[in-house]
Design a protein around this motif. Structure first.
Motif, PDB file in Angstrom:
ATOM      1  N   ARG A 114     -10.923 -14.623  23.031  1.00 32.48           N
ATOM      2  CA  ARG A 114     -10.311 -13.974  24.209  1.00 32.48           C
ATOM      3  C   ARG A 114      -9.288 -14.909  24.851  1.00 32.48           C
ATOM      4  NH1 ARG A 114     -16.005 -11.802  26.743  1.00 32.48           N
ATOM      5  NH2 ARG A 114     -16.684 -10.778  24.825  1.00 32.48           N
ATOM      6  N   ASP A 115      -9.641 -16.205  24.951  1.00 30.77           N
ATOM      7  CA  ASP A 115      -8.684 -17.194  25.500  1.00 30.77           C
ATOM      8  C   ASP A 115      -7.368 -17.120  24.737  1.00 30.77           C
ATOM      9  OD1 ASP A 115     -10.850 -18.152  26.941  1.00 30.77           O
ATOM     10  OD2 ASP A 115     -10.945 -20.096  25.910  1.00 30.77           O
ATOM     11  N   HIS A 116      -7.489 -16.998  23.418  1.00 36.06           N
ATOM     12  CA  HIS A 116      -6.274 -16.998  22.597  1.00 36.06           C
ATOM     13  C   HIS A 116      -5.430 -15.772  22.898  1.00 36.06           C
ATOM     14  CE1 HIS A 116      -7.076 -20.530  20.161  1.00 36.06           C
ATOM     15  NE2 HIS A 116      -8.330 -20.156  20.084  1.00 36.06           N
ATOM     16  N   TRP A 117      -6.087 -14.633  23.086  1.00 36.79           N
ATOM     17  CA  TRP A 117      -5.313 -13.433  23.406  1.00 36.79           C
ATOM     18  C   TRP A 117      -4.609 -13.584  24.750  1.00 36.79           C
ATOM     19  CZ3 TRP A 117      -4.922  -9.763  27.184  1.00 36.79           C
ATOM     20  CH2 TRP A 117      -4.089  -8.681  26.885  1.00 36.79           C
ATOM     21  N   HIS A 118      -5.303 -14.093  25.734  1.00 38.06           N
ATOM     22  CA  HIS A 118      -4.679 -14.268  27.064  1.00 38.06           C
ATOM     23  C   HIS A 118      -3.520 -15.257  26.983  1.00 38.06           C
ATOM     24  CE1 HIS A 118      -7.345 -11.672  29.270  1.00 38.06           C
ATOM     25  NE2 HIS A 118      -8.385 -12.238  28.686  1.00 38.06           N
ATOM     26  N   THR A 119      -3.664 -16.257  26.130  1.00 34.55           N
ATOM     27  CA  THR A 119      -2.572 -17.225  25.954  1.00 34.55           C
ATOM     28  C   THR A 119      -1.381 -16.545  25.283  1.00 34.55           C
ATOM     29  OG1 THR A 119      -4.206 -18.984  25.747  1.00 34.55           O
ATOM     30  CG2 THR A 119      -1.967 -19.456  24.943  1.00 34.55           C
ATOM     31  N   GLU A 120      -1.658 -15.803  24.204  1.00 31.81           N
ATOM     32  CA  GLU A 120      -0.568 -15.063  23.545  1.00 31.81           C
ATOM     33  C   GLU A 120       0.138 -14.160  24.559  1.00 31.81           C
ATOM     34  OE1 GLU A 120      -1.943 -12.670  20.333  1.00 31.81           O
ATOM     35  OE2 GLU A 120      -2.302 -14.364  18.978  1.00 31.81           O
ATOM     36  N   GLN A 121      -0.666 -13.483  25.366  1.00 32.97           N
ATOM     37  CA  GLN A 121      -0.113 -12.529  26.307  1.00 32.97           C
ATOM     38  C   GLN A 121       0.794 -13.235  27.320  1.00 32.97           C
ATOM     39  OE1 GLN A 121      -0.211  -9.591  25.641  1.00 32.97           O
ATOM     40  NE2 GLN A 121       0.567  -8.653  27.524  1.00 32.97           N
ATOM     41  N   HIS A 122       0.380 -14.407  27.759  1.00 28.20           N
ATOM     42  CA  HIS A 122       1.214 -15.151  28.710  1.00 28.20           C
ATOM     43  C   HIS A 122       2.532 -15.553  28.042  1.00 28.20           C
ATOM     44  CE1 HIS A 122       2.036 -17.220  32.406  1.00 28.20           C
ATOM     45  NE2 HIS A 122       2.421 -18.269  31.710  1.00 28.20           N
ATOM     46  N   ILE A 123       2.442 -15.975  26.790  1.00 28.16           N
ATOM     47  CA  ILE A 123       3.677 -16.347  26.068  1.00 28.16           C
ATOM     48  C   ILE A 123       4.596 -15.124  25.970  1.00 28.16           C
ATOM     49  CG2 ILE A 123       4.599 -17.073  23.826  1.00 28.16           C
ATOM     50  CD1 ILE A 123       2.039 -18.831  23.518  1.00 28.16           C
ATOM     51  N   ARG A 124       4.022 -13.980  25.596  1.00 23.07           N
ATOM     52  CA  ARG A 124       4.835 -12.754  25.504  1.00 23.07           C
ATOM     53  C   ARG A 124       5.522 -12.460  26.836  1.00 23.07           C
ATOM     54  NH1 ARG A 124      -0.010 -10.717  23.186  1.00 23.07           N
ATOM     55  NH2 ARG A 124       0.144 -10.680  20.919  1.00 23.07           N
ATOM     56  N   GLU A 125       4.768 -12.615  27.912  1.00 23.62           N
ATOM     57  CA  GLU A 125       5.303 -12.254  29.235  1.00 23.62           C
ATOM     58  C   GLU A 125       6.431 -13.164  29.692  1.00 23.62           C
ATOM     59  OE1 GLU A 125       1.146 -10.175  30.708  1.00 23.62           O
ATOM     60  OE2 GLU A 125       1.768 -12.066  31.632  1.00 23.62           O
ATOM     61  N   THR A 126       6.469 -14.396  29.180  1.00 27.45           N
ATOM     62  CA  THR A 126       7.577 -15.285  29.588  1.00 27.45           C
ATOM     63  C   THR A 126       8.891 -14.849  28.968  1.00 27.45           C
ATOM     64  OG1 THR A 126       7.335 -16.799  27.727  1.00 27.45           O
ATOM     65  CG2 THR A 126       6.050 -17.308  29.720  1.00 27.45           C
ATOM     66  N   GLY A 127       8.831 -14.045  27.888  1.00 31.62           N
ATOM     67  CA  GLY A 127      10.044 -13.591  27.226  1.00 31.62           C
ATOM     68  C   GLY A 127      10.589 -14.570  26.195  1.00 31.62           C
ATOM     69  N   VAL A 128       9.910 -15.698  26.000  1.00 29.46           N
ATOM     70  CA  VAL A 128      10.348 -16.686  25.016  1.00 29.46           C
ATOM     71  C   VAL A 128      10.061 -16.142  23.607  1.00 29.46           C
ATOM     72  CG1 VAL A 128       8.170 -17.977  24.774  1.00 29.46           C
ATOM     73  CG2 VAL A 128      10.324 -19.236  24.872  1.00 29.46           C
ATOM     74  N   ASP A 129      10.798 -16.618  22.605  1.00 30.73           N
ATOM     75  CA  ASP A 129      10.461 -16.235  21.229  1.00 30.73           C
ATOM     76  C   ASP A 129       9.131 -16.881  20.853  1.00 30.73           C
ATOM     77  OD1 ASP A 129      12.752 -14.742  20.704  1.00 30.73           O
ATOM     78  OD2 ASP A 129      13.891 -16.544  20.193  1.00 30.73           O
ATOM     79  N   PHE A 130       8.400 -16.214  19.981  1.00 26.92           N
ATOM     80  CA  PHE A 130       7.092 -16.775  19.615  1.00 26.92           C
ATOM     81  C   PHE A 130       6.787 -16.515  18.152  1.00 26.92           C
ATOM     82  CE2 PHE A 130       6.303 -12.439  21.091  1.00 26.92           C
ATOM     83  CZ  PHE A 130       5.603 -11.918  20.037  1.00 26.92           C
ATOM     84  N   THR A 131       5.892 -17.331  17.619  1.00 29.06           N
ATOM     85  CA  THR A 131       5.223 -17.053  16.349  1.00 29.06           C
ATOM     86  C   THR A 131       3.760 -17.388  16.592  1.00 29.06           C
ATOM     87  OG1 THR A 131       7.209 -17.815  15.190  1.00 29.06           O
ATOM     88  CG2 THR A 131       5.213 -17.513  13.863  1.00 29.06           C
TER      89      THR A 131
END
Ligand SMILES: NC(=O)c1ccc[n+]([C@@H]2O[C@H](COP(=O)([O-])OP(=O)(O)OC[C@H]3O[C@@H](n4cnc5c(N)ncnc54)[C@H](OP(=O)(O)O)[C@@H]3O)[C@@H](O)[C@H]2O)c1
Length: 276
Positions: A114-131
């Protein structure tokens, strides 16, 4: 230098930084204790923990891509991650490659997923590119499930886990970091090539340790009871127990082709790892 790498004093980040250095990639290494940083050609060490915003911003200055190894488990790991993400984004980083977890979801059975999902979600919300590299359990760690009495105990039922070797994850991460643009927006499930039951693990450990090993499924209640009294905090015990329950539920099962597709070689098997 276009790349900032975290976790290089650890097992996975150390492997990744080593591979990058071997292929001539320059990198900054963000570490908490510089004397423990690996000494690598083309690597510059910067001091800082994930929550040291000033240090993280300084380390990420003029950096395009960050490899973010997930922090050591803690009750506030999502806050630790959020602080790090906000600092690198404030510094102008454009792409975060995050070491996530297989089937990360807000309602994942495995509480740390769950921590990992919340972290992914925060990254998505910043608008930065991600992998996102969604690693299954580390194959390297499966032998640690063995108790001193030669029994693997846990509420994993007859479930299976497609655990993946840290060497394979490092090969994938290094490939992604050599060409981050090619992997923008991608989420890769990283698994081994075989779905192992804990009976399979027991048979393997019997061979490698030379003594009989067996798996005894526990109920969830038995699992909490047998892990009480170790002095561990509740969130930690929940993490241990729910790993097994996630296996029972099939949430760590399923083979992904990503390791082979990205690295060009099949994933390592339990038999191919050094005996543990
Ligand atoms: N998929 C799985 O089965 C599985 C199992 C266990 C853990 N994990 C996760 O995968 C990560 C990598 O595994 P690993 O075997 O490489 O772990 P590891 O050897 O313990 O390395 C973790 C690395 O992250 C760094 N780190 C942790 N918290 C940090 C913080 N708050 N600020 C800055 N750096 C921090 C550590 O720095 P220091 O050396 O300064 O501590 C270390 O370099 C773990 O941290 C954990 O989140 C996954």
């Amino acid at each position: 230098v276009a790349l900032l790498v975290t976790g290089s004093t650890g097992r996975l980040g150390g492997r990744i930084a080593g591979r990058l250095a071997a292929s001539g990639v320059e990198q900054r290494l963000l570490v908490r204790e510089p004397w423990r940083a690996p000494r690598l050609t083309g690597a510059i060490t910067m001091r800082g923990g994930y929550t040291d915003a000033d240090a993280v911003r300084a380390a990420a200055e003029s950096i395009a891509t960050v490899l973010m190894v997930s922090a050591t488990e803690s009750a506030d790991r999502v806050d630790v991650h959020t602080a790090f993400i906000d600092a690198v984004v404030a510094a102008g980083v454009r792409h975060i490659v995050y070491i996530s977890f297989y089937n990360a979801a807000p309602d994942a059975t495995f509480s740390f997923a769950r921590d990992h999902w919340h972290t992914e979600q925060h990254i998505r919300e910043t608008g930065v590119d991600f992998t996102f590299l969604r690693d299954n359990m580390y194959l390297d760690f499966l032998p640690l499930m063995l108790g001193r009495d030669g029994v693997i105990r846990g509420p994993a039922g007859e479930g299976r886990v497609t655990a993946v070797a840290q060497d394979d994850i490092a090969d994938v991460a290094a490939a992604v970091l050599r060409q981050p643009h090619a992997h923008k927006g991608a989420t890769y499930d990283l698994t081994g090539g075989e779905a192992l039951s804990l009976h399979d693990l027991a048979a393997h450990l019997s061979r490698t340790t030379g003594r009989p090993v067996r798996y005894e499924p526990e109920t969830i209640e038995e699992a909490y009871a047998s892990r009480a009294g170790h002095g561990a905090a509740e969130w930690e015990v929940t993490g241990w127990v729910t790993t097994y329950v996630a296996i029972a539920q099939g949430e760590l099962d399923g083979v992904s082709e990503a390791v082979e597709r990205i690295t060009g070689h099949p994933p390592l098997t339990l038999q191919q790892l050094p005996a543990g």
